[in-house]
Design a protein around this motif. Structure first.
Motif, PDB file in Angstrom:
ATOM      1  N   ILE A 182     -28.433  10.335  50.551  1.00 18.32           N
ATOM      2  CA  ILE A 182     -29.260  11.261  51.327  1.00 18.32           C
ATOM      3  C   ILE A 182     -29.010  12.675  50.815  1.00 18.32           C
ATOM      4  O   ILE A 182     -27.872  13.134  50.759  1.00 18.32           O
ATOM      5  CB  ILE A 182     -28.939  11.146  52.833  1.00 18.32           C
ATOM      6  CG1 ILE A 182     -29.298   9.756  53.337  1.00 18.32           C
ATOM      7  CG2 ILE A 182     -29.675  12.222  53.611  1.00 18.32           C
ATOM      8  CD1 ILE A 182     -28.879   9.509  54.771  1.00 18.32           C
ATOM      9  N   ARG A 183     -30.055  13.366  50.461  1.00 16.44           N
ATOM     10  CA  ARG A 183     -29.930  14.697  49.878  1.00 16.44           C
ATOM     11  C   ARG A 183     -30.580  15.775  50.735  1.00 16.44           C
ATOM     12  O   ARG A 183     -30.529  16.930  50.392  1.00 16.44           O
ATOM     13  CB  ARG A 183     -30.582  14.724  48.496  1.00 16.44           C
ATOM     14  CG  ARG A 183     -29.937  13.799  47.518  1.00 16.44           C
ATOM     15  CD  ARG A 183     -28.588  14.335  47.095  1.00 16.44           C
ATOM     16  NE  ARG A 183     -27.966  13.426  46.157  1.00 16.44           N
ATOM     17  CZ  ARG A 183     -26.764  12.963  46.285  1.00 16.44           C
ATOM     18  NH1 ARG A 183     -26.028  13.299  47.300  1.00 16.44           N
ATOM     19  NH2 ARG A 183     -26.267  12.139  45.394  1.00 16.44           N
ATOM     20  N   GLY A 184     -31.250  15.446  51.800  1.00 17.42           N
ATOM     21  CA  GLY A 184     -31.908  16.452  52.624  1.00 17.42           C
ATOM     22  C   GLY A 184     -33.333  16.688  52.154  1.00 17.42           C
ATOM     23  O   GLY A 184     -33.795  16.107  51.171  1.00 17.42           O
ATOM     24  N   GLY A 236     -25.732   4.774  41.356  1.00 19.94           N
ATOM     25  CA  GLY A 236     -26.277   3.952  40.286  1.00 19.94           C
ATOM     26  C   GLY A 236     -27.458   3.116  40.711  1.00 19.94           C
ATOM     27  O   GLY A 236     -27.937   2.280  39.962  1.00 19.94           O
ATOM     28  N   TRP A 237     -28.008   3.369  41.876  1.00 18.45           N
ATOM     29  CA  TRP A 237     -29.155   2.583  42.351  1.00 18.45           C
ATOM     30  C   TRP A 237     -30.418   3.208  41.903  1.00 18.45           C
ATOM     31  O   TRP A 237     -30.716   4.282  41.819  1.00 18.45           O
ATOM     32  CB  TRP A 237     -29.116   2.483  43.860  1.00 18.45           C
ATOM     33  CG  TRP A 237     -28.075   1.523  44.321  1.00 18.45           C
ATOM     34  CD1 TRP A 237     -26.846   1.344  43.801  1.00 18.45           C
ATOM     35  CD2 TRP A 237     -28.153   0.624  45.412  1.00 18.45           C
ATOM     36  NE1 TRP A 237     -26.163   0.410  44.487  1.00 18.45           N
ATOM     37  CE2 TRP A 237     -26.930  -0.050  45.502  1.00 18.45           C
ATOM     38  CE3 TRP A 237     -29.111   0.329  46.337  1.00 18.45           C
ATOM     39  CZ2 TRP A 237     -26.669  -0.997  46.457  1.00 18.45           C
ATOM     40  CZ3 TRP A 237     -28.840  -0.616  47.286  1.00 18.45           C
ATOM     41  CH2 TRP A 237     -27.634  -1.281  47.335  1.00 18.45           C
ATOM     42  N   VAL A 283     -18.442  -5.735  52.547  1.00 16.83           N
ATOM     43  CA  VAL A 283     -19.626  -5.634  51.694  1.00 16.83           C
ATOM     44  C   VAL A 283     -20.725  -4.834  52.401  1.00 16.83           C
ATOM     45  O   VAL A 283     -21.339  -3.926  51.811  1.00 16.83           O
ATOM     46  CB  VAL A 283     -20.131  -7.031  51.284  1.00 16.83           C
ATOM     47  CG1 VAL A 283     -21.519  -6.971  50.661  1.00 16.83           C
ATOM     48  CG2 VAL A 283     -19.151  -7.690  50.338  1.00 16.83           C
ATOM     49  N   LEU A 284     -20.977  -5.138  53.671  1.00 16.03           N
ATOM     50  CA  LEU A 284     -22.009  -4.403  54.409  1.00 16.03           C
ATOM     51  C   LEU A 284     -21.628  -2.935  54.588  1.00 16.03           C
ATOM     52  O   LEU A 284     -22.486  -2.046  54.499  1.00 16.03           O
ATOM     53  CB  LEU A 284     -22.270  -5.072  55.762  1.00 16.03           C
ATOM     54  CG  LEU A 284     -22.921  -6.450  55.703  1.00 16.03           C
ATOM     55  CD1 LEU A 284     -23.028  -7.046  57.099  1.00 16.03           C
ATOM     56  CD2 LEU A 284     -24.292  -6.364  55.053  1.00 16.03           C
ATOM     57  N   GLY A 285     -20.361  -2.659  54.836  1.00 10.56           N
ATOM     58  CA  GLY A 285     -19.903  -1.273  54.953  1.00 10.56           C
ATOM     59  C   GLY A 285     -20.076  -0.512  53.650  1.00 10.56           C
ATOM     60  O   GLY A 285     -20.489   0.648  53.640  1.00 10.56           O
ATOM     61  N   LEU A 286     -19.755  -1.156  52.515  1.00  6.33           N
ATOM     62  CA  LEU A 286     -19.928  -0.523  51.211  1.00  6.33           C
ATOM     63  C   LEU A 286     -21.402  -0.240  50.933  1.00  6.33           C
ATOM     64  O   LEU A 286     -21.756   0.851  50.472  1.00  6.33           O
ATOM     65  CB  LEU A 286     -19.336  -1.399  50.105  1.00  6.33           C
ATOM     66  CG  LEU A 286     -19.508  -0.875  48.683  1.00  6.33           C
ATOM     67  CD1 LEU A 286     -18.725   0.421  48.499  1.00  6.33           C
ATOM     68  CD2 LEU A 286     -19.072  -1.920  47.678  1.00  6.33           C
ATOM     69  N   LEU A 287     -22.274  -1.194  51.219  1.00 14.17           N
ATOM     70  CA  LEU A 287     -23.714  -0.979  51.023  1.00 14.17           C
ATOM     71  C   LEU A 287     -24.216   0.176  51.894  1.00 14.17           C
ATOM     72  O   LEU A 287     -25.011   1.008  51.446  1.00 14.17           O
ATOM     73  CB  LEU A 287     -24.492  -2.258  51.319  1.00 14.17           C
ATOM     74  CG  LEU A 287     -24.331  -3.396  50.314  1.00 14.17           C
ATOM     75  CD1 LEU A 287     -25.059  -4.638  50.799  1.00 14.17           C
ATOM     76  CD2 LEU A 287     -24.819  -2.973  48.942  1.00 14.17           C
ATOM     77  N   GLY A 288     -23.765   0.230  53.138  1.00 16.57           N
ATOM     78  CA  GLY A 288     -24.158   1.324  54.023  1.00 16.57           C
ATOM     79  C   GLY A 288     -23.671   2.663  53.509  1.00 16.57           C
ATOM     80  O   GLY A 288     -24.406   3.654  53.515  1.00 16.57           O
ATOM     81  N   TYR A 289     -22.439   2.716  53.021  1.00 16.67           N
ATOM     82  CA  TYR A 289     -21.877   3.953  52.479  1.00 16.67           C
ATOM     83  C   TYR A 289     -22.677   4.424  51.270  1.00 16.67           C
ATOM     84  O   TYR A 289     -22.995   5.606  51.138  1.00 16.67           O
ATOM     85  CB  TYR A 289     -20.409   3.749  52.100  1.00 16.67           C
ATOM     86  CG  TYR A 289     -19.821   4.910  51.356  1.00 16.67           C
ATOM     87  CD1 TYR A 289     -19.517   6.098  52.015  1.00 16.67           C
ATOM     88  CD2 TYR A 289     -19.589   4.828  49.990  1.00 16.67           C
ATOM     89  CE1 TYR A 289     -18.991   7.175  51.318  1.00 16.67           C
ATOM     90  CE2 TYR A 289     -19.063   5.900  49.290  1.00 16.67           C
ATOM     91  CZ  TYR A 289     -18.762   7.071  49.961  1.00 16.67           C
ATOM     92  OH  TYR A 289     -18.259   8.132  49.272  1.00 16.67           O
ATOM     93  N   LEU A 290     -23.022   3.502  50.375  1.00 17.76           N
ATOM     94  CA  LEU A 290     -23.780   3.872  49.187  1.00 17.76           C
ATOM     95  C   LEU A 290     -25.168   4.396  49.557  1.00 17.76           C
ATOM     96  O   LEU A 290     -25.675   5.332  48.930  1.00 17.76           O
ATOM     97  CB  LEU A 290     -23.886   2.687  48.226  1.00 17.76           C
ATOM     98  CG  LEU A 290     -22.575   2.240  47.575  1.00 17.76           C
ATOM     99  CD1 LEU A 290     -22.799   1.001  46.725  1.00 17.76           C
ATOM    100  CD2 LEU A 290     -21.975   3.372  46.752  1.00 17.76           C
TER     101      LEU A 290
END
Length: 187
Positions: free
Chosen positions: A140-142, A186-187, A128-135
């Motif tokens: 990040i768009r620069g 989707g956030w 769950v924490l890895g998925l949240l970090g990935y999302l």
């Protein structure tokens, strides 16, 4: 000759000057500013003087900003060391918390099942924490605003002759509207 003085380069230097690096007395004080403008300066001299002063001011401001940023970065690094140490202690403490949880579950289920439950709980938490970090990282768009600002500045400062030949009787192409960036998470 006085034993407290030495001749260096044709000047008499006090031995006290050598010890502290500060002269015991000043031999002369300039009564005229050597960098003073003449009484009737030309336009070129005024422009040169203004350019020099602006350049010096900008350099001084950049040096001040560097000094302030360096000071703040050092303070931030010192503070972050303490945060890192606290996280290391917390990390080692979680090891004992998971053993405590397994031993607590041992009162109701078999010992091997208690440790298996704790292990699965740790795997689910990691996923769950890895998925949240990935999302979060995927969002990040620069520096989009900075890139747009630099492009606008470049376009504004580029002379019309360099932008391309204008063909008489043709309308300029309409500027393409950039599509709004959508967040795939989707956030």
């Amino acid at each position: 000759m006085n034993p407290d003085h030495t001749i260096v380069g044709g000047q008499t230097v006090s031995n006290r000057d050598r010890k502290t690096g500060v002269p015991a007395s000043v031999t002369s004080i300039p009564l005229v500013d050597p960098h003073a403008m003449p009484a009737d300066p030309s336009i070129g001299e005024l422009v040169r003087d203004a350019t020099t002063q602006v350049s010096t001011l900008v350099r001084a401001e950049v040096e001040l900003a560097k000094a302030e940023i360096t000071r703040d970065v050092k303070k931030g690094l010192t503070g972050s060391v303490f945060f890192i140490l606290a996280l290391v202690v917390l990390l080692y403490s979680t090891f004992f918390m998971f053993f405590f949880l397994a031993e607590l579950l041992d009162t109701w289920v078999w010992r091997w099942a208690a440790f298996l439950i704790v292990f699965v709980l740790m795997l689910v938490t990691t996923a769950v924490l890895g998925l949240l970090g990935y999302l979060r990282v995927r969002r990040i768009r620069g520096p989009q605003e900075t890139i747009a600002s630099v492009k606008e500045t470049t376009a504004a400062l580029t002379p019309a002759a360099l932008k391309g030949p204008a063909v008489p009787g043709t309308a300029p192409l309409p500027a393409a509207k950039p599509e709004p960036a959508t967040d795939p998470s989707g956030w």
